[in-house]
Each structure stands twice: as structure tokens, then as C-alpha cells.
Scaffold this motif. Structure first.
Motif, PDB file in Angstrom:
ATOM      1  N   TRP A 229      30.149 -11.629 -35.463  1.00 18.82           N
ATOM      2  CA  TRP A 229      30.552 -10.379 -34.824  1.00 18.82           C
ATOM      3  C   TRP A 229      29.460  -9.316 -34.973  1.00 18.82           C
ATOM      4  O   TRP A 229      28.852  -9.159 -36.042  1.00 18.82           O
ATOM      5  CB  TRP A 229      31.852  -9.847 -35.438  1.00 18.82           C
ATOM      6  N   GLY A 230      29.202  -8.581 -33.896  1.00 27.02           N
ATOM      7  CA  GLY A 230      28.298  -7.440 -33.943  1.00 27.02           C
ATOM      8  C   GLY A 230      26.830  -7.786 -33.959  1.00 27.02           C
ATOM      9  O   GLY A 230      25.984  -6.906 -34.162  1.00 27.02           O
ATOM     10  N   MET A 231      26.491  -9.063 -33.724  1.00 23.26           N
ATOM     11  CA  MET A 231      25.084  -9.468 -33.740  1.00 23.26           C
ATOM     12  C   MET A 231      24.318  -8.687 -32.670  1.00 23.26           C
ATOM     13  O   MET A 231      24.838  -8.417 -31.585  1.00 23.26           O
ATOM     14  CB  MET A 231      24.981 -10.966 -33.460  1.00 23.26           C
ATOM     15  N   ASN A 232      23.083  -8.338 -32.974  1.00 23.27           N
ATOM     16  CA  ASN A 232      22.266  -7.534 -32.079  1.00 23.27           C
ATOM     17  C   ASN A 232      22.288  -8.105 -30.653  1.00 23.27           C
ATOM     18  O   ASN A 232      21.898  -9.245 -30.411  1.00 23.27           O
ATOM     19  CB  ASN A 232      20.822  -7.501 -32.601  1.00 23.27           C
ATOM     20  N   LEU A 233      22.749  -7.296 -29.708  1.00 24.89           N
ATOM     21  CA  LEU A 233      22.916  -7.748 -28.321  1.00 24.89           C
ATOM     22  C   LEU A 233      21.600  -8.182 -27.698  1.00 24.89           C
ATOM     23  O   LEU A 233      21.548  -9.150 -26.936  1.00 24.89           O
ATOM     24  CB  LEU A 233      23.529  -6.626 -27.475  1.00 24.89           C
ATOM     25  N   TYR A 234      20.525  -7.465 -28.018  1.00 22.63           N
ATOM     26  CA  TYR A 234      19.237  -7.742 -27.386  1.00 22.63           C
ATOM     27  C   TYR A 234      18.602  -8.990 -27.983  1.00 22.63           C
ATOM     28  O   TYR A 234      17.904  -9.730 -27.291  1.00 22.63           O
ATOM     29  CB  TYR A 234      18.320  -6.529 -27.518  1.00 22.63           C
ATOM     30  N   GLN A 235      18.835  -9.228 -29.265  1.00 26.05           N
ATOM     31  CA  GLN A 235      18.376 -10.464 -29.878  1.00 26.05           C
ATOM     32  C   GLN A 235      19.096 -11.655 -29.242  1.00 26.05           C
ATOM     33  O   GLN A 235      18.480 -12.672 -28.919  1.00 26.05           O
ATOM     34  CB  GLN A 235      18.634 -10.440 -31.388  1.00 26.05           C
ATOM     35  N   ARG A 236      20.398 -11.512 -29.054  1.00 31.96           N
ATOM     36  CA  ARG A 236      21.169 -12.572 -28.397  1.00 31.96           C
ATOM     37  C   ARG A 236      20.695 -12.785 -26.961  1.00 31.96           C
ATOM     38  O   ARG A 236      20.569 -13.914 -26.495  1.00 31.96           O
ATOM     39  CB  ARG A 236      22.660 -12.222 -28.412  1.00 31.96           C
ATOM     40  N   LEU A 237      20.428 -11.692 -26.271  1.00 30.99           N
ATOM     41  CA  LEU A 237      19.976 -11.790 -24.884  1.00 30.99           C
ATOM     42  C   LEU A 237      18.615 -12.477 -24.803  1.00 30.99           C
ATOM     43  O   LEU A 237      18.401 -13.368 -23.970  1.00 30.99           O
ATOM     44  CB  LEU A 237      19.913 -10.395 -24.256  1.00 30.99           C
ATOM     45  N   ASP A 238      17.697 -12.087 -25.682  1.00 26.41           N
ATOM     46  CA  ASP A 238      16.382 -12.730 -25.697  1.00 26.41           C
ATOM     47  C   ASP A 238      16.493 -14.203 -26.080  1.00 26.41           C
ATOM     48  O   ASP A 238      15.768 -15.044 -25.549  1.00 26.41           O
ATOM     49  CB  ASP A 238      15.441 -12.002 -26.664  1.00 26.41           C
ATOM     50  N   HIS A 239      17.393 -14.508 -27.005  1.00 26.87           N
ATOM     51  CA  HIS A 239      17.540 -15.915 -27.379  1.00 26.87           C
ATOM     52  C   HIS A 239      18.053 -16.739 -26.204  1.00 26.87           C
ATOM     53  O   HIS A 239      17.584 -17.855 -25.956  1.00 26.87           O
ATOM     54  CB  HIS A 239      18.489 -16.070 -28.577  1.00 26.87           C
ATOM     55  N   SER A 240      18.983 -16.201 -25.446  1.00 29.60           N
ATOM     56  CA  SER A 240      19.484 -16.943 -24.281  1.00 29.60           C
ATOM     57  C   SER A 240      18.377 -17.100 -23.238  1.00 29.60           C
ATOM     58  O   SER A 240      18.290 -18.132 -22.564  1.00 29.60           O
ATOM     59  CB  SER A 240      20.708 -16.254 -23.680  1.00 29.60           C
ATOM     60  N   ARG A 241      17.505 -16.089 -23.114  1.00 30.26           N
ATOM     61  CA  ARG A 241      16.358 -16.211 -22.202  1.00 30.26           C
ATOM     62  C   ARG A 241      15.421 -17.320 -22.671  1.00 30.26           C
ATOM     63  O   ARG A 241      14.927 -18.119 -21.864  1.00 30.26           O
ATOM     64  CB  ARG A 241      15.592 -14.889 -22.148  1.00 30.26           C
ATOM     65  N   PHE A 242      15.170 -17.352 -23.965  1.00 32.36           N
ATOM     66  CA  PHE A 242      14.312 -18.386 -24.544  1.00 32.36           C
ATOM     67  C   PHE A 242      14.888 -19.776 -24.293  1.00 32.36           C
ATOM     68  O   PHE A 242      14.166 -20.692 -23.879  1.00 32.36           O
ATOM     69  CB  PHE A 242      14.152 -18.141 -26.044  1.00 32.36           C
ATOM     70  N   CYS A 243      16.189 -19.950 -24.527  1.00 32.07           N
ATOM     71  CA  CYS A 243      16.822 -21.261 -24.327  1.00 32.07           C
ATOM     72  C   CYS A 243      16.677 -21.724 -22.883  1.00 32.07           C
ATOM     73  O   CYS A 243      16.411 -22.903 -22.618  1.00 32.07           O
ATOM     74  CB  CYS A 243      18.301 -21.192 -24.711  1.00 32.07           C
ATOM     75  N   ASP A 244      16.840 -20.802 -21.949  1.00 34.10           N
ATOM     76  CA  ASP A 244      16.667 -21.142 -20.534  1.00 34.10           C
ATOM     77  C   ASP A 244      15.217 -21.503 -20.230  1.00 34.10           C
ATOM     78  O   ASP A 244      14.939 -22.431 -19.459  1.00 34.10           O
ATOM     79  CB  ASP A 244      17.103 -19.967 -19.652  1.00 34.10           C
ATOM     80  N   GLU A 245      14.300 -20.769 -20.827  1.00 31.79           N
ATOM     81  CA  GLU A 245      12.883 -21.027 -20.565  1.00 31.79           C
ATOM     82  C   GLU A 245      12.443 -22.368 -21.145  1.00 31.79           C
ATOM     83  O   GLU A 245      11.581 -23.049 -20.574  1.00 31.79           O
ATOM     84  CB  GLU A 245      12.016 -19.897 -21.124  1.00 31.79           C
ATOM     85  N   GLU A 246      13.024 -22.755 -22.272  1.00 25.75           N
ATOM     86  CA  GLU A 246      12.708 -24.061 -22.848  1.00 25.75           C
ATOM     87  C   GLU A 246      13.066 -25.178 -21.863  1.00 25.75           C
ATOM     88  O   GLU A 246      12.333 -26.156 -21.712  1.00 25.75           O
ATOM     89  CB  GLU A 246      13.474 -24.263 -24.162  1.00 25.75           C
ATOM     90  N   THR A 247      14.201 -25.026 -21.202  1.00 27.84           N
ATOM     91  CA  THR A 247      14.611 -26.011 -20.207  1.00 27.84           C
ATOM     92  C   THR A 247      13.652 -26.010 -19.025  1.00 27.84           C
ATOM     93  O   THR A 247      13.185 -27.066 -18.586  1.00 27.84           O
ATOM     94  CB  THR A 247      16.045 -25.713 -19.729  1.00 27.84           C
ATOM     95  N   ALA A 248      13.329 -24.823 -18.521  1.00 33.04           N
ATOM     96  CA  ALA A 248      12.442 -24.720 -17.358  1.00 33.04           C
ATOM     97  C   ALA A 248      11.061 -25.291 -17.656  1.00 33.04           C
ATOM     98  O   ALA A 248      10.490 -26.021 -16.829  1.00 33.04           O
ATOM     99  CB  ALA A 248      12.337 -23.266 -16.907  1.00 33.04           C
ATOM    100  N   ASN A 249      10.498 -24.968 -18.828  1.00 31.16           N
ATOM    101  CA  ASN A 249       9.133 -25.446 -19.068  1.00 31.16           C
ATOM    102  C   ASN A 249       9.093 -26.924 -19.461  1.00 31.16           C
ATOM    103  O   ASN A 249       8.082 -27.601 -19.260  1.00 31.16           O
ATOM    104  CB  ASN A 249       8.374 -24.553 -20.067  1.00 31.16           C
ATOM    105  N   PHE A 250      10.204 -27.466 -19.982  1.00 34.27           N
ATOM    106  CA  PHE A 250      10.268 -28.915 -20.211  1.00 34.27           C
ATOM    107  C   PHE A 250      10.192 -29.653 -18.872  1.00 34.27           C
ATOM    108  O   PHE A 250       9.490 -30.658 -18.730  1.00 34.27           O
ATOM    109  CB  PHE A 250      11.551 -29.293 -20.950  1.00 34.27           C
TER     110      PHE A 250
END
Length: 691
Positions: A229-250
Motif C-alpha cells: 500500500w502507498g508505494m511510490n506511484l511514479y516508481q510503479r509507473l516506471d517499473h511497468s514501463r520497464f517491463c513493457d520495454e523488456e518485452t519489446a526489446n526481446f
């Protein structure tokens, strides 16, 4: 003469180079091609020839191999066996079936997962996934990337110059690579460092002064616990961006590996599930085009009417077509439901005619290929009871198989009746774009403010209104040239840069017409609220102030009054205060701000801006606003009921009926009807030739 010859040679070389750069993968004369998945490794080899012969007799033009066959392609580390696949390719070719070759990275062999268990994805609680499923290996694992590229290289060396192979599918239904393993954490930190360059920039973007979140080094940053609960929204948002980018660059790495060995005639794609909050869709730059997967009847969508669940929700194929088509020069559907499935919540039988309806709907959107999973129904494994084109006896076509066969015959009829007629003028006049960014959707969804809010449902209210008006729709990004669209809709476009605001303002001044809906422009592109009055940077554009917003309890809807009609709303309402010559089209009723503006309209430059403050419960308000706007703009519209779709392509008109009531299609006198009748019952298709 020598100089002329040299010039012609050079010119010819340049033209040839251009032609090689952009090969024609799908000749216009074909309109579209149809295929089916086949898994040689699942069946006794003595049956293969019988199956390919039947596939060809039913009219299929290609098949699809090796999607989940890594264990058969590389039974031991470094020892490859393509002999069985060679025999399958040869038999397919014997019956004039081209082949899509697939990389098998969705299913690593057990020798790899046991030797290197750290290739498996780690869940948030620290447990590892295990062998026995699919998509359980991590794209972030350096070891997995190494082994995958070795296998792909061997496959490409073997088949990259084989004319029987028309193209490649990378992986299968790739998803966002969410992994809490060590490699993923290391790569996430490197990704952040590359994005922000220094830790101060990250702290500013993430707002880490809040709750003492401040970092002094990138190595201090872990993958965020999304369940905490309450985890930094922008850290979560950047992490989701990273996860998507890992898929795209693979996928990009996979494509580059194939291209080292393949001929330019072979195209490369991947098949995506149309999740509209997935940034990796369309972000693999090495793909030639994108394809999608679509299943329509599996218990999750009710469709129209009491038995609508048997035909499916009409917007699912429509929106996927309009979302994927603008992403690449071509698009296709790599998996289309052939009948009853096994993995849904309630696996009902589709209504007779539904499979053919879906095929025509895919075609109507402009698809260059349609493939179905699968030719033979499986008799073992997780997907038992999943229908195929042929039933479990291996010889009898299913109802869906017969509908595929009929559709293929129909397409051959269209090929014989080619039309060079242009698309209808009125149809082109109502061409509309929806400005959409999946990053924006994810940002909203992780901070909804009300449990009643549903971003995709909100977008669909505008989308369905447009399809009901017979408008061709493209989903576009902010980098698109806006000038080609008479109208652009921005539904709940919460994060918005000043650069985009300026671009939209310029579009309106030159004659464009904007529709902005609730929750638009409340934040800057970093997801921070403006250091200004609420949404103030967009006030000059919309010609109104947004005084505040309200959120209602689910049991206590209020109304918006527009003309003589009232429309209920609950989830979100921006309360507006018009300025200058801005008109009020609708007002709020039923609470302390009764009489305040809910919908505004202003003329600006050569164009106009409409702002719709509330998210209505049913979408009827959004429909009324869009119809009034198009009337004001003198854009001719149709009035199709929900479930009726009409599209045009390649000189043909196509009408489809998902509704539970018959619909009478009015065509100009003397129209040449090629398929169907003007009275469309549920699941009926009508195709006519344009003049």
C-alpha cells in the motif's frame, strides 16, 4: 550510350534496393489470405499428409509451425533436430501451403530450466515459476536471452532462405515481462540510469521528497512491491514501463537474429493480445507489421441481447482492427477463435454463423491475413475441449471449420469481382481519430480515485458512438499528423504536455475539431498535477475553467440535462465554467452545483473544441454529444443500432450484425450484392460491390 547505360543501371539498382527494402508481402489481388496452426509434433507422422491434404482441400493457403516446439528443435543443449520439421514443411508445400515459422521462446525445454532455474520468473513473494507451462521464463534473464538467440539463429540459418516460409512469428502472445529476479532488478536499475542520467533527476520526477522516499544512488532502488500500500506511484509507473520495454526489446533482438540469415521476402511479426494498457504493442521497431489474437465467446462478454454471449461483443474485433491497423503498414490476425474454447470462465458454443461473422469483421477492418488456432482439436494437454477446424477424430470438420471453408470460398468470389471504386465520400468525411496512449491509461488505473471508474469502458463510450454513426476510426498517438482527421477525440487523456496542448491548439486553429472528455489535461506529462489552478493549462483551449470534479457513490447517481433529455452519471464529473463565447450544451442536475455546465462547445480559429465533463453510466450522453457535434459540423452520419457494423475496403462494402434483432440495410438501387441479403439476421454478413 555508355553513360545512358550507366545511368539506367544505377537507377535500376536504386529502384531495386528500394523494392528490396519494402517488399510486397501481400499482393493486392489476394485481398487477404487464410491459414491454420498445425503442430506436427502432436500427431503421428503417418497422419501429417492426410491433414495437410485436407487443409488444402478446405482452401487454406498457409499453415503455422514450431510455436511451442523448442524441446523438439533442441532436445539436448546444442544438439538441433530439424529433420522432422523439414518433413512437415515439405508435405505442406506438396499441398501448396506456405508456412509461417515461429520461434519457440514461450516454452523453454526442461534441460534449460533445470540447468538454469534462474531463467524462470520470480513472483513478488519470491517464489519461482516452474517448468510445465508457458511464458514462465523471463525476458530479463541474461542467460535466457543468450540461449534464446542461439536457438533462433539456428532456426533462421536453416529456414531463412527457404521460399516455402513466408514469414516469422516471434514468441507467442508476448506479455509484459514482470519479474522480480536478480537480472530484472539489475536491468531495471540500468534502465532508470539511462532514462534519468542522474539520481537528482529521478528524485524530482518521482517526487521522492514525499514520505522521505529520497534516493542517493541508483543501486538503492529495488523493483517496487506493487501490492504494498502507498508505494511510490511514479516508481510503479516506471517499473511497468520497464517491463513493457523488456518485452519489446526481446522481440527486437529476436528479429535482428533472424534477419542475419533470412531473405527480405520473409516478413517478421508477433501476435499480441489486444490489451489497451500495453505499451509493448507496436514498440518493437524491428517487426514488419503487427498481428493480434482474438477470442470472442468464452464467458466474459454478454454481447447484445439475452443470447448475445454466443456471438460476442461487437466492439472487440472492431476496436482491435482500428487500434492495430494504424500501428503498421499491414496488420493481421494470427489467432481467431474457430469454435468452442476450453480456458474461459464459461465455454459456451458460439451461435451458428458467428465464426464466419468474425472472419468477415477481421477482413472489414483491412486485415491482410487471418489464421486460426488450430487445425486439429487437441486430444491431450491443457487445451483439451478447445475446438479446431477438424474434430478430435482427425477427419471431420467442425461447424467452425465449415464456416472457415465457406469464408475462404467467399474471398475467392471477391477476388474474381475486383472493384477499383473509391470509398464512399460520406464515409471518408466522418473519418475520426481517437488520441490514445496506453501509458496514460496505466497511470489513471493505478490511481483511479473511485472504484466505479473504468478507463477502457470510458473510451468505448466514444468509440461505440462513432461506430454507430458509421465513422471509420483510427487510434493514434501524439506523434501522428493530426491534419488528416476532421475530428479527434481525447477520452480521459489525463497526462498532457504543454507541447501537446500547443499542437492541439494549432490543429483547431487550422480547422480541426476536438472532443475532450472528463479527466483530460489534469496532469503534466510526468503525471504531476500542474502548479496552477486545476487543469488550468487547457482552459484557453477548451474555453472554460474546470472549477472542480466530483465522484458519486454507486447508489447515488445524478443526472446531466441536455436539451429535453437526462443522462445518469456516477464515476467522474468535471464541473465547468464557460468563458468568452463558449456555449453550454448540457448542465448538471441533482446536487449543490445544479445548473453548472457539464458539456461545453466553442468555435476557435477555423475549428472547434467540445468538452464533456461527466462520464455517463450508459454512454448515451457521449453518443448524443457526438451526434450533435457532427450535425453542427455538417458531417453526414449513419444511425446504426448497437451491434451493427458497416465498413468499406478494396471497393467493397461489408455489413455485419451482432445484434439480437434483424437489421435492414439500405443500399442504392442497382447495387451488386455478392454475398448475403439486405435483411441481416443475427450473425449475418452482407457484402456488396461499390460502383
Amino acid at each position: 550510350m555508355k553513360k545512358i547505360f550507366s545511368f539506367l543501371f544505377v537507377a535500376g539498382f536504386i529502384l531495386n534496393a528500394v523494392a528490396q527494402k519494402k517488399p510486397v508481402y501481400f499482393p493486392e489481388s489476394d485481398l487477404t489470405i487464410t491459414g491454420a496452426y498445425y503442430y506436427p509434433e502432436h500427431w503421428d507422422e503417418v497422419q501429417w499428409e492426410r491433414d495437410f491434404k485436407k487443409m488444402s482441400e478446405m482452401g487454406f493457403e498457409f499453415t503455422h509451425f514450431a510455436e511451442f516446439a523448442w524441446a523438439q528443435l533442441e532436445p539436448e543443449e546444442g544438439k538441433y533436430d530439424f529433420a522432422w520439421l523439414d518433413r512437415a514443411v515439405a508435405l505442406a508445400a506438396k499441398y501448396k501451403l506456405k508456412v509461417i515459422m515461429c520461434t519457440s521462446t514461450a516454452t523453454p525445454p526442461v534441460w534449460l530450466t533445470r540447468k538454469h532455474p534462474d531463467i524462470l520468473k520470480m513472483r513478488e513473494d519470491g517464489t519461482l515459476m516452474d517448468h510445465g507451462s508457458r511464458q514462465h521464463a523471463s525476458f530479463s534473464s541474461e542467460i535466457y536471452r543468450t540461449y534464446s538467440m542461439k536457438m533462433i539463429a539456428e532456426l533462421a540459418r536453416h529456414y531463412g532462405k527457404d521460399d516455402r516460409i513466408i514469414g516469422w512469428q516471434l514468441d507467442n502472445e508476448p506479455a509484459s515481462n514482470v519479474d522480480y529476479g536478480k537480472d530484472a532488478e539489475k536491468r531495471f536499475r540500468a534502465w532508470l540510469k539511462n532514462k534519468y542520467k542522474n539520481i537528482d533527476a529521478l528524485n524530482k520526477s518521482w517526487g521522492t521528497n514525499f514520505w522521505s522516499n529520497t534516493y542517493t544512488d541508483f543501486e538503492q532502488i529495488n523493483i517496487p512491491q506493487h501490492s504494498q500500500w502507498g508505494m511510490n506511484l511514479y516508481q510503479r509507473l516506471d517499473h511497468s514501463r520497464f517491463c513493457d520495454e523488456e518485452t519489446a526489446n526481446f522481440l527486437d533482438l529476436s528479429a535482428k537474429e533472424i534477419r542475419k540469415y533470412s531473405t527480405p521476402k520473409q516478413w517478421i511479426t508477433s501476435n499480441y493480445i489486444p490489451n489497451y494498457e500495453s505499451r509493448y504493442i507496436g514498440n518493437s521497431k524491428q517487426l514488419d507489421f503487427v498481428t493480434y489474437t482474438r477470442y470472442m465467446v468464452y464467458g466474459e462478454h454478454n454481447g447484445t441481447g439475452p443470447k448475445g454471449y454466443r456471438v460476442g461483443e461487437y466492439s472487440r474485433i472492431a476496436m482491435a482492427n482500428d487500434y492495430f491497423r494504424p500501428l503498421s503498414p499491414n496488420y493481421g490476425v494470427m489467432e481467431l477463435q474457430p469454435g468452442q474454447v476450453n480456458w474461459g470462465s464459461i465455454n459456451s458454443q458460439p451461435i451458428p454463423g458467428a465464426v464466419r461473422l468474425w472472419l468477415w469483421h477481421v477482413f472489414a477492418g483491412g486485415s491482410k491475413l487471418t489464421c486460426t488456432y488450430r487445425f486439429r482439436a487437441p486430444i491431450y494437454g491443457y487445451e483439451q475441449y478447445h475446438a479446431g477446424i477438424i474434430g478430435t477424430d482427425g477427419v471431420t470438420p467442425t461447424r467452425g471449420g465449415l464456416e472457415f471453408e465457406q469464408y475462404i470460398k467467399d474471398i475467392k468470389l471477391l477476388r474474381k469481382n475486383k472493384s477499383k471504386a473509391p470509398l464512399p465520400v460520406d464515409y471518408l468525411k466522418r473519418k475520426t481519430a481517437i488520441l490514445y496512449d496506453p501509458d496514460n491509461t496505466i497511470a489513471i488505473n493505478q490511481n483511479k480515485q473511485t472504484v466505479v471508474w473504468d478507463t477502457e469502458a470510458h473510451v468505448l463510450k466514444y468509440y461505440k458512438a462513432l461506430k454507430g454513426m458509421g465513422a471509420p476510426v483510427d487510434f493514434i498517438r501524439d506523434s501522428t499528423d493530426f491534419a488528416q482527421y476532421p475530428v479527434i477525440v481525447l477520452p480521459a487523456y489525463q497526462q498532457m504536455s504543454r507541447k501537446l496542448i500547443a499542437k492541439l491548439t494549432d490543429y483547431v486553429s487550422k480547422g480541426g475539431n476536438l472532443v475532450l472528455s472528463t479527466r483530460t489535461g489534469h496532469q503534466d506529462e510526468q503525471g504531476h498535477l500542474w502548479e496552477a489552478k486545476h487543469a488550468e493549462p487547457i482552459w484557453p483551449l477548451i474555453g472554460a475553467e474546470i472549477e472542480f470534479y466530483d465522484l458519486l457513490k454507486p447508489h447515488a447517481s445524478d443526472n446531466v440535462e441536455m436539451g429535453t433529455n437526462s443522462y445518469a452519471w456516477t464515476s467522474w464529473g468535471d464541473v465547468l465554467k464557460p468563458t468568452g463565447n463558449t456555449q453550454t450544451w448540457a448542465t448538471y442536475a441533482g446536487d449543490f452545483y445544479a445548473g453548472k455546465a457539464a458539456v461545453t462547445f466553442r468555435k476557435a480559429g477555423k475549428g472547434s473544441v467540445t468538452y464533456v465533463g461527466p462520464d455517463s453510466n450508459t454512454g448515451e450522453l457521449e453518443q448524443a454529444v457526438m451526434q450533435k457535434l457532427y450535425g453542427q459540423l455538417n458531417i453526414p452520419v449513419e444511425h446504426y443500432p448497437p451491434g451493427v457494423i458497416v465498413e468499406y475496403r478494396d471497393g467493397f462494402g461489408i455489413a455485419l450484425n451482432y445484434a439480437d434483432k434483424p437489421y435492414e440495410m439500405k443500399l442504392p438501387r442497382g447495387t451488386e450484392i455478392l454475398i448475403g441479403k439486405t435483411t441481416l439476421n443475427t450473425a449475418d454478413v452482407l457484402v456488396w460491390k461499390l460502383k
